[in-house]
Design a protein around this motif. Structure first.
Motif, PDB file in Angstrom:
ATOM      1  N   PRO A   1      -2.453  -0.224  -4.283  1.00 20.13           N
ATOM      2  CA  PRO A   1      -3.399   0.839  -3.931  1.00 20.13           C
ATOM      3  C   PRO A   1      -2.716   2.014  -3.245  1.00 20.13           C
ATOM      4  O   PRO A   1      -1.739   1.855  -2.516  1.00 20.13           O
ATOM      5  CB  PRO A   1      -4.374   0.141  -2.981  1.00 20.13           C
ATOM      6  CG  PRO A   1      -3.606  -1.006  -2.429  1.00 20.13           C
ATOM      7  CD  PRO A   1      -2.654  -1.443  -3.495  1.00 20.13           C
ATOM      8  N   HIS A   2      -3.267   3.199  -3.500  1.00 23.94           N
ATOM      9  CA  HIS A   2      -2.776   4.434  -2.893  1.00 23.94           C
ATOM     10  C   HIS A   2      -3.803   4.941  -1.892  1.00 23.94           C
ATOM     11  O   HIS A   2      -4.993   5.035  -2.207  1.00 23.94           O
ATOM     12  CB  HIS A   2      -2.510   5.500  -3.962  1.00 23.94           C
ATOM     13  CG  HIS A   2      -1.345   5.197  -4.845  1.00 23.94           C
ATOM     14  ND1 HIS A   2      -1.321   4.106  -5.692  1.00 23.94           N
ATOM     15  CD2 HIS A   2      -0.145   5.831  -5.004  1.00 23.94           C
ATOM     16  CE1 HIS A   2      -0.162   4.089  -6.360  1.00 23.94           C
ATOM     17  NE2 HIS A   2       0.559   5.120  -5.945  1.00 23.94           N
ATOM     18  N   SER A   3      -3.350   5.276  -0.698  1.00 25.33           N
ATOM     19  CA  SER A   3      -4.230   5.746   0.361  1.00 25.33           C
ATOM     20  C   SER A   3      -3.869   7.164   0.750  1.00 25.33           C
ATOM     21  O   SER A   3      -2.687   7.484   0.951  1.00 25.33           O
ATOM     22  CB  SER A   3      -4.122   4.832   1.597  1.00 25.33           C
ATOM     23  OG  SER A   3      -4.846   5.376   2.689  1.00 25.33           O
ATOM     24  N   ALA A   4      -4.895   8.017   0.848  1.00 24.57           N
ATOM     25  CA  ALA A   4      -4.676   9.405   1.276  1.00 24.57           C
ATOM     26  C   ALA A   4      -4.640   9.480   2.797  1.00 24.57           C
ATOM     27  O   ALA A   4      -5.442  10.165   3.437  1.00 24.57           O
ATOM     28  CB  ALA A   4      -5.770  10.303   0.709  1.00 24.57           C
ATOM     29  N   HIS A   5      -3.714   8.743   3.384  1.00 22.48           N
ATOM     30  CA  HIS A   5      -3.606   8.692   4.842  1.00 22.48           C
ATOM     31  C   HIS A   5      -2.137   8.548   5.205  1.00 22.48           C
ATOM     32  O   HIS A   5      -1.294   8.316   4.333  1.00 22.48           O
ATOM     33  CB  HIS A   5      -4.412   7.523   5.405  1.00 22.48           C
ATOM     34  CG  HIS A   5      -5.008   7.789   6.755  1.00 22.48           C
ATOM     35  ND1 HIS A   5      -4.243   7.867   7.895  1.00 22.48           N
ATOM     36  CD2 HIS A   5      -6.284   8.006   7.150  1.00 22.48           C
ATOM     37  CE1 HIS A   5      -5.034   8.109   8.933  1.00 22.48           C
ATOM     38  NE2 HIS A   5      -6.277   8.205   8.516  1.00 22.48           N
TER      39      HIS A   5
ATOM     40  N   PHE B   1       0.862  -1.180   0.000  1.00 24.36           N
ATOM     41  CA  PHE B   1       0.000   0.000   0.000  1.00 24.36           C
ATOM     42  C   PHE B   1       0.899   1.231   0.000  1.00 24.36           C
ATOM     43  O   PHE B   1       1.882   1.279   0.741  1.00 24.36           O
ATOM     44  CB  PHE B   1      -0.896   0.026   1.235  1.00 24.36           C
ATOM     45  CG  PHE B   1      -1.957  -1.035   1.251  1.00 24.36           C
ATOM     46  CD1 PHE B   1      -3.229  -0.767   0.780  1.00 24.36           C
ATOM     47  CD2 PHE B   1      -1.680  -2.302   1.745  1.00 24.36           C
ATOM     48  CE1 PHE B   1      -4.214  -1.740   0.807  1.00 24.36           C
ATOM     49  CE2 PHE B   1      -2.653  -3.277   1.773  1.00 24.36           C
ATOM     50  CZ  PHE B   1      -3.921  -3.002   1.293  1.00 24.36           C
ATOM     51  N   VAL B   2       0.538   2.212  -0.803  1.00 25.69           N
ATOM     52  CA  VAL B   2       1.298   3.462  -0.858  1.00 25.69           C
ATOM     53  C   VAL B   2       0.507   4.524  -0.100  1.00 25.69           C
ATOM     54  O   VAL B   2      -0.610   4.874  -0.476  1.00 25.69           O
ATOM     55  CB  VAL B   2       1.543   3.910  -2.305  1.00 25.69           C
ATOM     56  CG1 VAL B   2       2.325   5.231  -2.318  1.00 25.69           C
ATOM     57  CG2 VAL B   2       2.305   2.837  -3.068  1.00 25.69           C
ATOM     58  N   LEU B   3       1.085   4.996   0.991  1.00 29.28           N
ATOM     59  CA  LEU B   3       0.444   6.006   1.822  1.00 29.28           C
ATOM     60  C   LEU B   3       0.888   7.385   1.365  1.00 29.28           C
ATOM     61  O   LEU B   3       2.078   7.727   1.446  1.00 29.28           O
ATOM     62  CB  LEU B   3       0.813   5.785   3.297  1.00 29.28           C
ATOM     63  CG  LEU B   3       0.517   4.381   3.846  1.00 29.28           C
ATOM     64  CD1 LEU B   3       0.993   4.271   5.289  1.00 29.28           C
ATOM     65  CD2 LEU B   3      -0.955   4.047   3.747  1.00 29.28           C
ATOM     66  N   LEU B   4      -0.049   8.159   0.869  1.00 32.34           N
ATOM     67  CA  LEU B   4       0.279   9.489   0.349  1.00 32.34           C
ATOM     68  C   LEU B   4       0.229  10.556   1.426  1.00 32.34           C
ATOM     69  O   LEU B   4       0.985  11.522   1.382  1.00 32.34           O
ATOM     70  CB  LEU B   4      -0.690   9.854  -0.781  1.00 32.34           C
ATOM     71  CG  LEU B   4      -0.656   8.936  -2.010  1.00 32.34           C
ATOM     72  CD1 LEU B   4      -1.715   9.369  -3.014  1.00 32.34           C
ATOM     73  CD2 LEU B   4       0.722   8.933  -2.633  1.00 32.34           C
ATOM     74  N   GLY B   5      -0.672  10.394   2.395  1.00 31.20           N
ATOM     75  CA  GLY B   5      -0.748  11.341   3.500  1.00 31.20           C
ATOM     76  C   GLY B   5      -0.861  12.777   3.035  1.00 31.20           C
ATOM     77  O   GLY B   5      -1.825  13.145   2.365  1.00 31.20           O
ATOM     78  N   LEU B   6       0.126  13.582   3.361  1.00 34.39           N
ATOM     79  CA  LEU B   6       0.124  15.003   3.005  1.00 34.39           C
ATOM     80  C   LEU B   6       1.089  15.291   1.868  1.00 34.39           C
ATOM     81  O   LEU B   6       1.730  16.335   1.819  1.00 34.39           O
ATOM     82  CB  LEU B   6       0.507  15.833   4.235  1.00 34.39           C
ATOM     83  CG  LEU B   6      -0.403  15.635   5.446  1.00 34.39           C
ATOM     84  CD1 LEU B   6       0.182  16.321   6.667  1.00 34.39           C
ATOM     85  CD2 LEU B   6      -1.793  16.158   5.167  1.00 34.39           C
ATOM     86  N   ALA B   7       1.199  14.349   0.918  1.00 35.40           N
ATOM     87  CA  ALA B   7       2.187  14.486  -0.152  1.00 35.40           C
ATOM     88  C   ALA B   7       1.974  15.736  -0.994  1.00 35.40           C
ATOM     89  O   ALA B   7       2.917  16.301  -1.534  1.00 35.40           O
ATOM     90  CB  ALA B   7       2.154  13.244  -1.056  1.00 35.40           C
TER      91      ALA B   7
END
Length: 315
Positions: A173-177, A12-18
């Motif tokens: 999958p990419h997660s905005a977290h 999983f790719v965590l994007l967070g505040l990218a």
């Protein structure tokens, strides 16, 4: 991106505040400081209670020591990944590690929830049943309550993790977290997620509202008992031991209920992430300062431990 079964997902790719580099540079030292302060504060509380026999024999401090350790596990389940995401803008987490992180995060979160209820029950016995308090809160019963809380928390986390593991995900999958949060993982999953959401709403609500009702019932009995006292001395004494616990209960349950019981569609991913970070970082941080280190007995234990450490070997 094609969907496969859960075991075919690589990471999983965590994007967070990218998308907000300036925000990341501001938040990284802030969250690093909060995490280190949380670790030091809670570990200090647990160490003081363990080293001081006067505190270790008191049930309230026995439960507080375990609550502090639960706070350490709770915040450590998410903080390292969150810090990596804030530092680099994105973070790739292997599939198995992501599920393990979600499991540990849920386990310690639910454990803290149960321990807060156990502590409320302990306060009820201390105020309403003072003559039987020592017998009812024997060492065996204390360990039984802590052990039952830990076992139920693990069963709760295991249920949600097994339901999550059966779902198909995109290949990468990419997660905005900023870490592997259950709600965000469910938003990424394909297939039939109805059993997962039903478990979050039904079983998850029971795991939150059950202890909350126990807390409310315990303090309701405490208030009823204090109302029968002729003077305000009992109120002052009860508030000195229960006030900080009530503050922790309000902060913890307020954010948890708002995040998990309120329909997911009412939150944007940004609000969801901030709410999750609030109860997973701020609540554990405040425990040593609001509940413990301002307490006279805890300050006395700190002085005694430091005194022994600074005393000459032959003293």
């Amino acid at each position: 991106m094609g969907l496969g079964n859960g075991t075919s997902v690589s990471e999983f790719v965590l994007l967070g505040l990218a998308s907000r580099p300036a925000t990341r540079r501001l938040l990284f030292p802030l969250f690093l400081g909060i995490y280190l302060a949380t670790l030091l504060g809670n570990l200090l509380v647990s160490l003081l209670i363990r080293r001081d026999p006067r505190l270790h024999r008191v049930p309230m401090y026995f439960f507080l020591a375990h609550l502090s350790l639960a706070d350490v596990g709770f915040t450590s389940a998410a903080a390292p990944t969150a810090l990596g995401t804030l530092a680099f803008g994105s973070w790739a987490v292997p599939y198995a590690a992501c599920l393990a992180q979600s499991y540990v995060f849920i386990t310690f979160g639910v454990l803290e929830n149960f321990l807060l209820a156990v502590m409320a029950y302990d306060r009820y016995l201390a105020v309403c049943c003072p003559l039987r308090y020592t017998a009812m809160m024997s060492p065996g019963r204390r360990w039984g309550l802590v052990g039952a809380s830990g076992g139920l928390a693990q069963l709760h986390a295991l249920l949600h993790t097994l339901l999550l593991a059966r779902l198909p995900f995109p290949a990468r999958p990419h997660s905005a977290h900023v870490f592997c949060d259950l709600r965000q993982l469910l938003a990424l999953a394909g297939g039939d997620t109805w059993p997962n959401h039903a478990a979050v709403l039904a079983e998850g609500s029971l795991a939150v509202l059950g202890p909350l009702l126990l807390v409310a019932g315990s303090y309701g009995r405490i208030v009823a008992t204090l109302a029968q006292l002729p003077t305000a001395r009992g109120w002052r004494r009860a508030l000195s031991t229960c006030g900080a616990h009530l503050a922790m209960v309000a902060l913890f349950y307020g954010t948890v209920i708002g995040l998990f019981i309120w329909p997911a569609g009412h939150y944007t991913p940004w609000q969801d992430m901030l709410a999750t970070l609030l109860y997973s970082t701020v609540t554990p941080l405040l425990n040593p300062f609001i509940y413990s280190l301002r307490n006279q007995e805890m300050r006395g234990a700190l002085r005694r431990v430091l005194g022994r450490g600074l005393a000459p070997q032959g003293a």
